[in-house]
Design an enzyme around this catalytic site. Structure first.
Site, PDB file in Angstrom:
ATOM      1  N   VAL A   1      22.766  -8.220 -20.596  1.00  0.00           N
ATOM      2  CA  VAL A   1      21.999  -6.783 -21.071  1.00  0.00           C
ATOM      3  C   VAL A   1      20.168  -6.950 -21.060  1.00  0.00           C
ATOM      4  O   VAL A   1      19.942  -8.213 -21.061  1.00  0.00           O
ATOM      5  CB  VAL A   1      21.681  -6.447 -22.803  1.00  0.00           C
ATOM      6  CG1 VAL A   1      21.215  -4.809 -22.803  1.00  0.00           C
ATOM      7  CG2 VAL A   1      22.985  -6.029 -22.993  1.00  0.00           C
ATOM      8  N   GLU A   2      19.874  -5.887 -20.119  1.00  0.00           N
ATOM      9  CA  GLU A   2      17.660  -6.260 -19.555  1.00  0.00           C
ATOM     10  C   GLU A   2      17.296  -7.277 -20.607  1.00  0.00           C
ATOM     11  O   GLU A   2      16.506  -7.896 -20.436  1.00  0.00           O
ATOM     12  CB  GLU A   2      17.077  -4.977 -19.728  1.00  0.00           C
ATOM     13  CG  GLU A   2      16.108  -4.423 -18.596  1.00  0.00           C
ATOM     14  CD  GLU A   2      15.615  -3.054 -19.145  1.00  0.00           C
ATOM     15  OE1 GLU A   2      14.184  -3.504 -18.897  1.00  0.00           O
ATOM     16  OE2 GLU A   2      16.118  -2.624 -18.463  1.00  0.00           O
ATOM     17  N   GLY A   3      17.703  -7.032 -21.659  1.00  0.00           N
ATOM     18  CA  GLY A   3      15.558  -7.172 -22.552  1.00  0.00           C
ATOM     19  C   GLY A   3      16.031  -9.522 -22.552  1.00  0.00           C
ATOM     20  O   GLY A   3      15.440 -10.064 -23.339  1.00  0.00           O
ATOM     21  N   GLY A   4      17.766  -9.506 -22.331  1.00  0.00           N
ATOM     22  CA  GLY A   4      17.308 -10.790 -22.223  1.00  0.00           C
ATOM     23  C   GLY A   4      18.604 -11.952 -23.321  1.00  0.00           C
ATOM     24  O   GLY A   4      18.404 -12.425 -23.390  1.00  0.00           O
TER      25      GLY A   4
END
Length: 265
Positions: free
Chosen positions: A49-52
């Protein structure tokens, strides 16, 4: 068994991940489909997921509404910084990208930035986030979207995420030598791209949907393959699991059915 068009969309998208080991998923139906795939056709799937967040074990009924909230980090394998996440994609470690968009054109280009002219838009949308990176860097990209004429347009108002640009080899000429948009999964069917022209083509219809339904909901001339497949019906177990993941319908929402589609099977 009764199912909604958005449920069929999520299940059809999940099936596209069969055998895939890593997916970069956006929040919404892409993430919901990724979790469903992890519990069905892709047990070895690592969700990024993009947020890390890498390898989270998401909790049914408590799926995150943002890429940055802590629910997306439950029992994660890694919590690197957001820049590290995109570096993994740049280095070729991520097999599949799952994205959506407000508009898509015949060559798979996506717009999630503005509707209308950029300097004076009719609607300003959330923007790229990581969608451009996903579309540019993942080995394959699946676009998940409702199939509406206002979304399937001859040319996107703003190119947020590149598909095949102007078709043929224009993506490579622009320097995008890695990855490609491989499928577009909608609530009406599954679309791919002609190998030579890179124009979008209809490859599979969902149950109860006709070719004319798809044509009527597409704002450009759509190529039709010689033998259009029929998507398998959702199974009772797939629907039960999907509904357990999203019991309040936050991710699925409501969506219109085509005129000739049958919802009762």
């Amino acid at each position: 068994m009764n199912y909604s068009p958005s449920e069929l969309l999520a299940i059809a998208a999940a099936r596209e991940l069969a055998g895939v080991t890593s997916v970069f998923a956006g929040v919404g139906i892409p993430l919901l489909s990724a979790v469903l795939a992890q519990k069905t056709v892709a047990p070895d799937l690592t969700i990024v997921v993009e947020g890390g967040t890498i390898g989270a074990q998401l909790i049914p009924g408590r799926l995150p509404i943002s890429t940055n909230e802590m629910r997306v980090a439950y029992r994660a394998q890694m919590l690197p910084g957001i820049t590290d996440t995109f570096l993994f994609a740049q280095r070729g470690f991520l097999d599949m990208g799952f994205v959506g968009g407000a508009q898509i054109d015949r060559y798979g280009n996506l717009n999630s930035s503005v509707m209308g002219a950029y300097q004076a838009p009719k609607v300003r949308l959330p923007g790229s986030g990581g969608a451009n990176d996903i579309a540019s860097l993942c080995r394959r990209v699946i676009v998940v979207t409702m199939h509406e004429r206002r979304r399937f347009v001859p040319q996107v108002d703003f190119l947020t995420s590149p598909g095949f640009l102007k078709g043929e080899n224009t993506r490579q000429k622009a320097g995008l030598l890695f990855g490609r948009v491989s499928r577009v999964v909608t609530h009406l069917g599954i679309l791919g791209f002609d190998e030579e022209t890179k124009a979008m083509q209809l490859e599979s219809l969902h149950p109860g949907v006709s070719v004319q339904d798809v044509v009527d909901h597409t704002g450009f001339e759509l190529r039709i393959v010689e033998k259009v497949a029929i998507t398998e019906l959702p199974t009772a177990s797939e629907l039960d699991l999907l509904r357990s993941l999203d019991p309040d319908g936050r991710y699925l929402g409501d969506s219109p059915a085509p005129a000739s589609a049958h919802k009762d099977h």
